[in-house]
Each structure stands twice: as C-alpha cells, then as structure tokens.
Design a protein around this motif. Structure first.
Motif, short mmCIF file in Angstrom:
data_model
loop_
_atom_site.label_atom_id
_atom_site.label_comp_id
_atom_site.label_asym_id
_atom_site.label_seq_id
_atom_site.Cartn_x
_atom_site.Cartn_y
_atom_site.Cartn_z
N ALA A 28 -3.74 1.64 6.25
CA ALA A 28 -3.94 1.11 5.08
C ALA A 28 -3.41 2.23 3.90
O ALA A 28 -3.75 3.33 4.08
CB ALA A 28 -5.28 0.37 4.34
N TRP A 29 -2.69 1.69 2.89
CA TRP A 29 -2.13 2.63 2.04
C TRP A 29 -3.23 3.04 0.96
O TRP A 29 -3.99 2.26 0.40
CB TRP A 29 -1.05 2.07 1.30
N LEU A 30 -3.28 4.17 0.58
CA LEU A 30 -4.10 4.57 -0.69
C LEU A 30 -3.43 5.28 -1.78
O LEU A 30 -2.65 6.29 -1.24
CB LEU A 30 -5.32 5.45 -0.03
N LYS A 31 -3.50 5.05 -3.08
CA LYS A 31 -2.95 5.84 -3.88
C LYS A 31 -3.97 6.77 -4.77
O LYS A 31 -4.66 6.18 -5.35
CB LYS A 31 -2.08 4.94 -5.10
N PRO A 32 -3.85 8.25 -4.44
CA PRO A 32 -4.71 9.14 -4.99
C PRO A 32 -4.20 9.14 -6.38
O PRO A 32 -3.26 8.76 -7.03
CB PRO A 32 -4.75 10.26 -4.25
N GLU A 33 -5.18 9.88 -7.17
CA GLU A 33 -5.10 10.00 -8.63
C GLU A 33 -3.93 10.96 -8.81
O GLU A 33 -3.07 10.70 -9.75
CB GLU A 33 -6.05 10.66 -9.39
N LYS A 34 -3.49 11.98 -7.97
CA LYS A 34 -2.36 12.65 -8.17
C LYS A 34 -1.85 12.57 -6.79
O LYS A 34 -2.35 12.54 -5.53
CB LYS A 34 -2.92 14.14 -8.29
N GLY A 35 -0.55 13.04 -6.80
CA GLY A 35 0.20 13.05 -5.74
C GLY A 35 0.89 11.68 -5.12
O GLY A 35 0.55 10.63 -5.60
N PRO A 36 1.61 11.71 -3.88
CA PRO A 36 2.32 10.62 -3.44
C PRO A 36 1.33 9.64 -2.63
O PRO A 36 0.28 10.17 -2.40
CB PRO A 36 3.26 11.11 -2.66
N ARG A 37 1.41 8.24 -2.70
CA ARG A 37 0.64 7.47 -1.96
C ARG A 37 0.47 7.97 -0.31
O ARG A 37 1.41 8.54 0.15
CB ARG A 37 1.02 6.18 -1.99
N GLN A 38 -0.60 7.49 0.16
CA GLN A 38 -1.00 8.34 1.61
C GLN A 38 -1.46 6.90 2.43
O GLN A 38 -1.85 5.94 2.06
CB GLN A 38 -2.13 9.39 1.51
N LEU A 39 -0.94 7.24 3.52
CA LEU A 39 -1.29 6.04 4.64
C LEU A 39 -2.55 6.73 5.39
O LEU A 39 -2.37 7.79 6.04
CB LEU A 39 -0.19 6.02 5.60
N CYS A 40 -3.51 5.82 5.29
CA CYS A 40 -4.86 6.31 5.93
C CYS A 40 -5.34 5.60 7.05
O CYS A 40 -5.24 4.38 7.00
CB CYS A 40 -6.15 6.34 4.84
N ALA A 41 -6.04 6.06 8.25
CA ALA A 41 -6.42 5.54 9.27
C ALA A 41 -7.92 6.17 9.45
O ALA A 41 -7.94 7.26 9.51
CB ALA A 41 -5.69 5.62 10.62
N PRO A 42 -8.64 5.23 9.69
CA PRO A 42 -8.83 3.88 9.79
C PRO A 42 -8.60 3.32 8.49
O PRO A 42 -8.83 3.76 7.50
CB PRO A 42 -10.07 3.51 10.68
N TYR A 43 -8.53 1.85 8.21
CA TYR A 43 -8.46 1.26 7.24
C TYR A 43 -9.68 0.86 6.53
O TYR A 43 -9.81 0.58 5.35
CB TYR A 43 -7.90 -0.25 7.26
N VAL A 44 -10.89 1.18 7.11
CA VAL A 44 -12.27 0.70 6.89
C VAL A 44 -12.49 1.27 5.42
O VAL A 44 -13.07 0.62 4.66
CB VAL A 44 -13.08 1.29 7.92
N ALA A 45 -12.46 2.77 5.27
CA ALA A 45 -12.73 3.32 4.03
C ALA A 45 -11.90 2.83 2.86
O ALA A 45 -12.50 2.62 1.74
CB ALA A 45 -12.70 4.73 4.06
N VAL A 46 -10.74 2.58 3.07
CA VAL A 46 -9.72 2.13 2.05
C VAL A 46 -9.95 0.70 1.59
O VAL A 46 -9.91 0.60 0.31
CB VAL A 46 -8.27 2.42 2.43
N LYS A 47 -10.32 0.03 2.41
CA LYS A 47 -10.50 -1.43 2.26
C LYS A 47 -11.84 -1.93 1.75
O LYS A 47 -12.24 -3.12 1.83
CB LYS A 47 -9.91 -2.13 3.22
#
Length: 229
Positions: free
Chosen positions: A108-127
């Motif tokens: 799942a995609w995550l947009k940090p406060e700074k820097g480019p968006r990141q693709l994180c695995a697994p999706y569980v934490a992001v969602k």
C-alpha cells in the motif's frame, strides 16, 4: 410522534453507551490489497527480492538498500546500522525471515510528511483503522481461518474468520503437543478465547518494508517496526 420518540431514545442510548474499541474491532475487517500489483516493475522487483532472500543472496539485498535507510523509528540511519541491527552477515540473520514475511502480503502507498511517497509491505500498518488500538489487536490475513478452542489443530473449532480485526491477549502460545512446532496466537471472540495459527494473523506493529521507485530502480528506504500514518 411515536417514531420520533423512538429515534430520540436510540440517539440518547448511542451517546450514553458509545461503541467500545473492542466492539469496533469485532465488527471490523481489513481486506487484503496490493496497490502496486499491476505495476510490472514492482512485481518483477519483488519477485527478484523474494528469490534473493530465499537464496540468502547478500549481494543483491545490499544492492537495493538505500544508503540512508531508516532502520527503526529512533535509531541511526544508513547501511552500516542496517547490517549491525540485522546481524546481516550471520547465517541465521532474522532479516531473511522478517523481510520475506513482509513481502508475502500485498502493498500500500504511504505519503510521509517529508520526501516522496513510499510503497510499503505489508499493507496492514498503512491501512490500519485509526480508531482501533494497534497494540492490542491483529488482522486475520487469510480466508476462512479456523479458530480453535485450544492451541492445537485437534481442538474443537469455534468459528471461522476472514480478514477480521480481533483483540489479541497473547501473541506467543505454544502448541499443546510438546513435539509440535506450530505456534498460536490467542484471540478474543466476544467473551470467549480462541486460537489461530501465528502465520494467519498479522500485527500492524510488526516489521514493514517501504520502497521508493527511483531512476535506477526500486530502493528499500526503511525496514522498521511500529505504525505511523
């Protein structure tokens, strides 16, 4: 008049007795997703990385680690710190297991406060839902998971769950059979305790791996525990 009175009473009861976090968890699901699953570059990269982890190919793994990799929420950055934290040169380094487990599930995609968006695995934490305590709950990551009355495949089945978020009193329970290697997680089903195999449930505060697509390919930007939006 009667309907209005009934609606008013229901509203008052809702305000007086708000839904608890446990009740919300019992009614919540976290469906599997893979937001980069149709990106050929990601699919190819992930497959190569999974194969490298299976072969314990240190050269390939280090080649995709960003030089400023984030190793935890509060520890030094960089490749040297990564190697030290994961005891990378050891034959049984935990990085082989933890990174493989993270990549096993969707991303799942995550947009940090700074820097480019990141693709994180697994999706569980992001969602993970913001209104459910991530430290006391876990997400079932498979369909029709059997919930057992005891930590044993021979125990009676209490229920089946599919992608449910459940309260977790204990993450590490050994099997009732001394010779069995299976580990179990103790969960709450309303007021009843149940047990599911550890590989079929995931905590949102377990390790997550986040990547950024650069001109030279995908780079591992962080491999951390914890949860943040």
């Amino acid at each position: 008049m009667g309907l209005r009175l009934f609606a008013c009473v229901c509203l008052c009861l809702t305000v007086a007795f708000p839904v608890s976090a446990q009740q919300k968890a019992e009614e919540s699901k976290l469906l599997p997703i893979d937001e980069a699953g149709k990106d050929p570059s990601w699919v190819n990269f992930r497959n190569r990385l999974v194969n490298a982890l299976a072969k314990r190919d240190r050269k390939f793994v280090l080649s995709i680690v960003d030089r400023n990799i984030r190793n935890s929420l509060d520890s030094p950055r960089g490749v040297a710190a990564f190697r030290k934290q994961w005891d990378f040169d050891a034959e049984e380094s935990p990085v082989w297991r933890e990174l493989s487990a993270a990549l096993f599930l969707g991303s799942a995609w995550l947009k940090p406060e700074k820097g480019p968006r990141q693709l994180c695995a697994p999706y569980v934490a992001v969602k993970w839902p913001e209104d459910i305590d991530p430290f006391d709950h876990g997400a079932i990551i498979s369909r029709e998971v059997l919930v057992k009355a005891g930590p044993s495949s021979e125990s009676a089945t209490l229920a089946t769950l599919s992608y449910d978020i459940v309260p977790v009193p204990d993450w590490e329970v050994t099997d009732q059979a001394p010779e069995a290697k299976q580990k179990w997680v103790k969960i709450k089903l309303k007021e009843v305790d149940g047990f599911v195999p550890e590989e079929q449930i995931r905590s949102p505060v377990e390790h997550r791996a986040c990547f950024v697509k650069t001109e030279s390919g995908w780079r591992l930007m962080e491999l951390v525990v914890g949860i943040e939006k």
